[in-house]
Motif scaffolding. Structure first.
Motif, PDB file in Angstrom:
ATOM      1  N   THR A  83       1.024  -1.198   0.498  1.00  0.00           N
ATOM      2  CA  THR A  83      -0.207   0.457   0.507  1.00  0.00           C
ATOM      3  C   THR A  83       1.097   1.053  -0.062  1.00  0.00           C
ATOM      4  N   VAL A  84       0.559   2.336   0.434  1.00  0.00           N
ATOM      5  CA  VAL A  84       0.815   3.616  -0.414  1.00  0.00           C
ATOM      6  C   VAL A  84       1.061   4.710   1.707  1.00  0.00           C
ATOM      7  N   LYS A  85       0.872   3.750   2.374  1.00  0.00           N
ATOM      8  CA  LYS A  85       1.127   3.502   4.341  1.00  0.00           C
ATOM      9  C   LYS A  85       2.652   3.166   3.995  1.00  0.00           C
ATOM     10  N   GLU A  86       3.006   4.565   4.731  1.00  0.00           N
ATOM     11  CA  GLU A  86       4.110   4.210   5.793  1.00  0.00           C
ATOM     12  C   GLU A  86       5.709   4.432   4.177  1.00  0.00           C
ATOM     13  N   PHE A  87       5.113   5.383   3.729  1.00  0.00           N
ATOM     14  CA  PHE A  87       5.594   5.497   2.730  1.00  0.00           C
ATOM     15  C   PHE A  87       7.228   6.127   2.647  1.00  0.00           C
ATOM     16  N   GLU A  88       7.271   6.732   3.537  1.00  0.00           N
ATOM     17  CA  GLU A  88       7.597   7.240   4.034  1.00  0.00           C
ATOM     18  C   GLU A  88       9.426   6.531   4.216  1.00  0.00           C
ATOM     19  N   LEU A  89       9.043   5.685   5.541  1.00  0.00           N
ATOM     20  CA  LEU A  89       9.543   4.938   5.956  1.00  0.00           C
ATOM     21  C   LEU A  89      10.022   3.650   4.848  1.00  0.00           C
ATOM     22  N   LYS A  90       9.718   3.060   4.441  1.00  0.00           N
ATOM     23  CA  LYS A  90       9.799   2.141   2.798  1.00  0.00           C
ATOM     24  C   LYS A  90      10.845   2.944   2.197  1.00  0.00           C
ATOM     25  N   LEU A  91      10.688   4.124   2.133  1.00  0.00           N
ATOM     26  CA  LEU A  91      11.651   4.397   0.958  1.00  0.00           C
ATOM     27  C   LEU A  91      13.210   5.201   1.286  1.00  0.00           C
ATOM     28  N   LYS A  92      12.641   4.916   3.200  1.00  0.00           N
ATOM     29  CA  LYS A  92      13.831   4.828   3.738  1.00  0.00           C
ATOM     30  C   LYS A  92      14.668   3.676   4.009  1.00  0.00           C
ATOM     31  N   ILE A  93      14.262   2.574   4.309  1.00  0.00           N
ATOM     32  CA  ILE A  93      14.716   1.132   4.079  1.00  0.00           C
ATOM     33  C   ILE A  93      15.240   1.338   2.852  1.00  0.00           C
TER      34      ILE A  93
ATOM     35  N   ILE B 224       9.287  -4.575  -0.356  1.00  0.00           N
ATOM     36  CA  ILE B 224       8.808  -3.814   0.770  1.00  0.00           C
ATOM     37  C   ILE B 224       7.481  -3.095   1.349  1.00  0.00           C
ATOM     38  N   SER B 225       7.155  -3.948   0.964  1.00  0.00           N
ATOM     39  CA  SER B 225       5.003  -4.523   1.705  1.00  0.00           C
ATOM     40  C   SER B 225       4.910  -4.241   3.030  1.00  0.00           C
ATOM     41  N   ARG B 226       6.366  -5.138   3.627  1.00  0.00           N
ATOM     42  CA  ARG B 226       6.103  -5.590   4.938  1.00  0.00           C
ATOM     43  C   ARG B 226       7.308  -4.679   5.073  1.00  0.00           C
ATOM     44  N   PRO B 227       7.461  -3.461   5.497  1.00  0.00           N
ATOM     45  CA  PRO B 227       8.628  -2.915   5.773  1.00  0.00           C
ATOM     46  C   PRO B 227       9.738  -3.461   7.088  1.00  0.00           C
ATOM     47  N   THR B 228       8.684  -4.064   8.314  1.00  0.00           N
ATOM     48  CA  THR B 228       9.837  -4.706   9.165  1.00  0.00           C
ATOM     49  C   THR B 228      10.681  -5.747   8.889  1.00  0.00           C
TER      50      THR B 228
END
Length: 262
Positions: A225-235, A253-257
């Motif tokens: 999804t587009v949620k937590e995009f900034e976190l995903k981009l950082k990772i 990166i669908s699951r950032p963790t």
């Protein structure tokens, strides 16, 4: 005393009548002046169209607009009272050009110049499949889908700042507003990060993916999804900075963790 009261009453009465007369006289003069002014503007050649200026950098676009304006019934003619130039009619006529989004018409009553400029539609992505082979579909920033003939796409590209031939290709699973909104958000955020978007796949709002270019390398990114995009981009940036990931071509990166690289 009674005589003075009667004189005062007579004076006030006459003053009142005079004031009323002057008020009616002023209104009559204003009406006459307004009618005369309207007549001069709309029915005489005192303030007439001296020339028409088409604001377009490309000569082909300028020619298209001139031809459209000259079609019967001609809506701008040299010598026509400039007040009778209908801007709404001009706008409606030019918006018959399917690539045109908005029209601006300015009339200068002093110089007699009518300036006409158009703005093309602003697409964000090109649909991978259209309803037929004769038209090409696009997604605009206002979430609408529209279709243009191929020759109109060339005109639109020349008229604006967007190279329509280099738009990312979009595979859209449905026309639901929530899905289109997610795609527009994703495109905006990726471009805001400085990356080039090549393709976007959106079967539904929970399974968004894209092919992007970072420098000279292409990457397939599964965003979810587009949620937590900034976190995903950082990772993503952290993963790309690691030496062992120099040759990877895919990142989930669908699951950032728990990101997955391939």
């Amino acid at each position: 005393m009674l005589f003075r009261s009667r004189c005062q009453f007579s004076w006030n009465f006459n003053c009142g009548k005079f004031a009323e007369f002057m008020k009616r006289f002023a209104i009559s003069i204003a009406v006459i002046v307004t009618c005369l002014f309207a007549y001069l503007l709309g029915w005489t050649n005192i303030l007439a169209v001296d020339r028409v200026e088409i604001s377009a950098k490309d000569s082909e676009i300028k020619n298209q607009i001139e031809i459209k304006l000259a079609q019967p019934t001609q809506i701008i003619a040299i010598g026509t009272p400039i007040a009778r130039i209908d801007r709404r009619e001009i706008s409606a006529r030019l918006r018959e050009l399917v690539w045109v989004d908005s029209v601006d018409v300015k009339r200068n009553f002093v110089t007699g110049v009518v300036k006409v400029s158009v703005s093309p539609r602003e697409p964000l992505a090109r649909l991978s499949a259209g309803p037929d082979g004769a038209t090409i579909g696009f997604l605009s920033k206002d979430l609408s889908l529209f279709y243009l003939p191929k020759e109109a796409v060339n005109s639109a590209s020349k008229a604006g700042q967007v190279d329509w031939g280099k738009l990312p290709t979009l595979s859209l699973g449905s026309q639901q507003e929530v899905l289109k909104e997610s795609v527009v958000t994703l495109l905006t955020k990726i471009r805001g990060a400085g990356f080039t978007v090549l393709t976007v796949s959106a079967p539904d709002q929970g399974n968004l993916s894209s092919e992007i270019r970072i420098g000279k390398r292409n990457l397939d990114i599964s965003w979810g999804t587009v949620k937590e995009f900034e976190l995903k981009l950082k990772i993503i940036n952290e993963l790309l900075a690691q030496p062992e990931n120099k040759k990877i071509g895919k990142i989930d990166i669908s699951r950032p963790t728990n990101p997955v690289v391939k």
